[in-house]
Design a protein around this motif. Structure first.
Motif, PDB file in Angstrom:
ATOM      1  N   MET A   1      12.348  -0.510  -6.007  1.00 30.59           N
ATOM      2  CA  MET A   1      13.563  -1.289  -5.798  1.00 30.59           C
ATOM      3  C   MET A   1      13.194  -2.728  -5.453  1.00 30.59           C
ATOM      4  N   ALA A   2      13.922  -3.662  -6.021  1.00 29.68           N
ATOM      5  CA  ALA A   2      13.628  -5.070  -5.795  1.00 29.68           C
ATOM      6  C   ALA A   2      13.797  -5.441  -4.330  1.00 29.68           C
ATOM      7  N   ARG A   3      12.826  -6.195  -3.817  1.00 29.12           N
ATOM      8  CA  ARG A   3      12.921  -6.691  -2.448  1.00 29.12           C
ATOM      9  C   ARG A   3      13.853  -7.891  -2.395  1.00 29.12           C
ATOM     10  N   THR A   4      14.387  -8.165  -1.222  1.00 26.63           N
ATOM     11  CA  THR A   4      15.234  -9.343  -1.061  1.00 26.63           C
ATOM     12  C   THR A   4      14.372 -10.588  -1.027  1.00 26.63           C
ATOM     13  N   ILE A   5      15.009 -11.750  -1.237  1.00 29.09           N
ATOM     14  CA  ILE A   5      14.277 -13.017  -1.201  1.00 29.09           C
ATOM     15  C   ILE A   5      13.662 -13.236   0.178  1.00 29.09           C
ATOM     16  N   THR A   6      14.405 -12.872   1.224  1.00 32.50           N
ATOM     17  CA  THR A   6      13.902 -13.042   2.594  1.00 32.50           C
ATOM     18  C   THR A   6      12.668 -12.184   2.832  1.00 32.50           C
ATOM     19  N   GLU A   7      12.697 -10.946   2.362  1.00 31.71           N
ATOM     20  CA  GLU A   7      11.541 -10.050   2.528  1.00 31.71           C
ATOM     21  C   GLU A   7      10.305 -10.619   1.830  1.00 31.71           C
ATOM     22  N   ILE A   8      10.504 -11.165   0.645  1.00 32.89           N
ATOM     23  CA  ILE A   8       9.377 -11.730  -0.106  1.00 32.89           C
ATOM     24  C   ILE A   8       8.835 -12.968   0.602  1.00 32.89           C
ATOM     25  N   LYS A   9       9.733 -13.838   1.083  1.00 35.37           N
ATOM     26  CA  LYS A   9       9.303 -15.045   1.811  1.00 35.37           C
ATOM     27  C   LYS A   9       8.502 -14.671   3.059  1.00 35.37           C
ATOM     28  N   ASP A  10       8.984 -13.678   3.791  1.00 35.79           N
ATOM     29  CA  ASP A  10       8.276 -13.246   5.006  1.00 35.79           C
ATOM     30  C   ASP A  10       6.885 -12.711   4.669  1.00 35.79           C
ATOM     31  N   ARG A  11       6.790 -11.995   3.549  1.00 31.66           N
ATOM     32  CA  ARG A  11       5.491 -11.452   3.141  1.00 31.66           C
ATOM     33  C   ARG A  11       4.525 -12.556   2.741  1.00 31.66           C
ATOM     34  N   ILE A  12       5.040 -13.571   2.030  1.00 30.55           N
ATOM     35  CA  ILE A  12       4.202 -14.714   1.652  1.00 30.55           C
ATOM     36  C   ILE A  12       3.677 -15.423   2.905  1.00 30.55           C
ATOM     37  N   LYS A  13       4.565 -15.653   3.852  1.00 25.87           N
ATOM     38  CA  LYS A  13       4.185 -16.348   5.093  1.00 25.87           C
ATOM     39  C   LYS A  13       3.151 -15.532   5.861  1.00 25.87           C
ATOM     40  N   GLU A  14       3.349 -14.229   5.922  1.00 25.58           N
ATOM     41  CA  GLU A  14       2.439 -13.342   6.648  1.00 25.58           C
ATOM     42  C   GLU A  14       1.030 -13.384   6.041  1.00 25.58           C
ATOM     43  N   ARG A  15       0.965 -13.395   4.703  1.00 21.81           N
ATOM     44  CA  ARG A  15      -0.333 -13.371   4.031  1.00 21.81           C
ATOM     45  C   ARG A  15      -1.085 -14.693   4.155  1.00 21.81           C
ATOM     46  N   LEU A  16      -0.365 -15.813   4.219  1.00 20.63           N
ATOM     47  CA  LEU A  16      -1.020 -17.115   4.186  1.00 20.63           C
ATOM     48  C   LEU A  16      -1.190 -17.774   5.544  1.00 20.63           C
ATOM     49  N   ASP A  17      -0.490 -17.278   6.560  1.00 15.42           N
ATOM     50  CA  ASP A  17      -0.600 -17.913   7.882  1.00 15.42           C
ATOM     51  C   ASP A  17      -2.034 -17.914   8.386  1.00 15.42           C
ATOM     52  N   GLY A  18      -2.745 -16.799   8.137  1.00 11.92           N
ATOM     53  CA  GLY A  18      -4.120 -16.710   8.617  1.00 11.92           C
ATOM     54  C   GLY A  18      -5.093 -17.519   7.784  1.00 11.92           C
ATOM     55  N   ARG A  19      -4.750 -17.747   6.511  1.00 12.05           N
ATOM     56  CA  ARG A  19      -5.663 -18.462   5.622  1.00 12.05           C
ATOM     57  C   ARG A  19      -5.450 -19.979   5.651  1.00 12.05           C
ATOM     58  N   LEU A  20      -4.222 -20.394   5.823  1.00 11.69           N
ATOM     59  CA  LEU A  20      -3.903 -21.829   5.795  1.00 11.69           C
ATOM     60  C   LEU A  20      -3.143 -22.218   7.063  1.00 11.69           C
TER      61      LEU A  20
END
Length: 279
Positions: free
Chosen positions: A1-20
């Protein structure tokens, strides 16, 4: 099932916060805007995948031999007046003019599996209800057409499967409803739209041959400008019922013929929503 835009944004932020570390947290910052653009793109792609998966599932269900959907689909592929041929390479039955649709007369097909008692023995039987379109109207098969169709079903059905073909006059449906609409839209336009929606619903029934009260209401609600619907009566008359005998439809009705026609005693009232709000 497609994720919401907010869920995707939160996942992007979670993955990159530690790297950048040190990325701007401002909602109007360049990083946040790019994050939103990427999230929308991924969300759109996932929606497309969901639609594709749904379409594939429906096609698979339809073409899997032996399912009720398969039988309903095969009914509509019947060519009246043509001989079925046997392909020795694929072991499949086919028509010589497979792509020619002129002789495909079955417009409505409803297939149901029912357990019946025969001489004290329980057995399962497929009831296949079919009708054709003639002069823009759904009607029963002629005697010759039904004879040809029965032979077709005997040829394609699974060995040992008991079937019964039914093609009778349409069940009758009588409705009484009030439709309330946006007063900015003309009364005649709303009425034409409602009648067209009711006709479209009549020919869009599923392969189970069941009329659902809520689906009928939803069809009317889908007309542009309609605000609400009051369906205060919905009744069902079968061809085999005595004249004047009508059964109330609370939630649904299984159609003996597999299809239906609207009674000439239906009542439709179209009013602007103002009249309902003043009551």
């Amino acid at each position: 099932m497609a994720r919401t835009i907010t869920e995707i944004k939160d996942r992007i932020k979670e993955r990159l916060d530690g790297r950048l570390p040190g990325l701007s947290t401002s909602k109007v910052g360049e990083w946040s805007l790019w994050q939103y653009v990427v999230a929308v793109s991924i969300h759109s792609f996932e929606l497309i995948l969901d639609l594709f998966r749904k379409e594939i599932d429906e096609l698979t269900d339809k073409i899997t031999p032996g399912t009720l959907r398969w039988y309903a689909e095969m009914c509509k592929r019947f060519h009246n007046g043509e001989d079925l041929l046997f392909d020795e390479k694929t072991a499949l039955l086919y028509y010589k003019n497979q792509d020619e649709k002129t002789n495909e007369i079955i417009k409505v097909a409803a297939v149901s599996e029912v357990t019946v008692i025969n001489a004290g023995v329980s057995e399962t039987k497929l009831f296949i209800k079919v009708a054709k379109e003639e002069g823009g109207k759904i009607t029963e098969l002629s005697a010759d057409e039904k004879y040809n169709f029965v032979n077709y079903i005997e040829a394609i059905k699974f060995a040992g499967c008991k079937t019964e073909v039914i093609s009778t006059k349409a069940d009758q449906i009588k409705y009484e409803m009030s439709v309330y609409h946006d007063p900015a839209i003309a009364h005649d336009k709303i009425e034409r739209g409602v009648l067209a929606a009711l006709e479209a619903y009549k020919t869009s029934l599923g392969f189970d041959g069941v009329l659902y009260r809520q689906q009928l209401i939803d069809a009317v609600m889908g007309v542009e400008g309609v605000t609400t619907v009051d369906m205060y009566a919905l009744k069902h008359h079968r061809f085999k019922d005595s004249e004047g005998v009508w059964q109330n439809i609370e939630t649904h009705a299984s159609l003996d013929a597999g299809y239906f026609d609207y009674s000439d005693k239906c009542k439709l009232k179209v009013n602007p929503i103002n009249e309902l709000l003043k009551a």
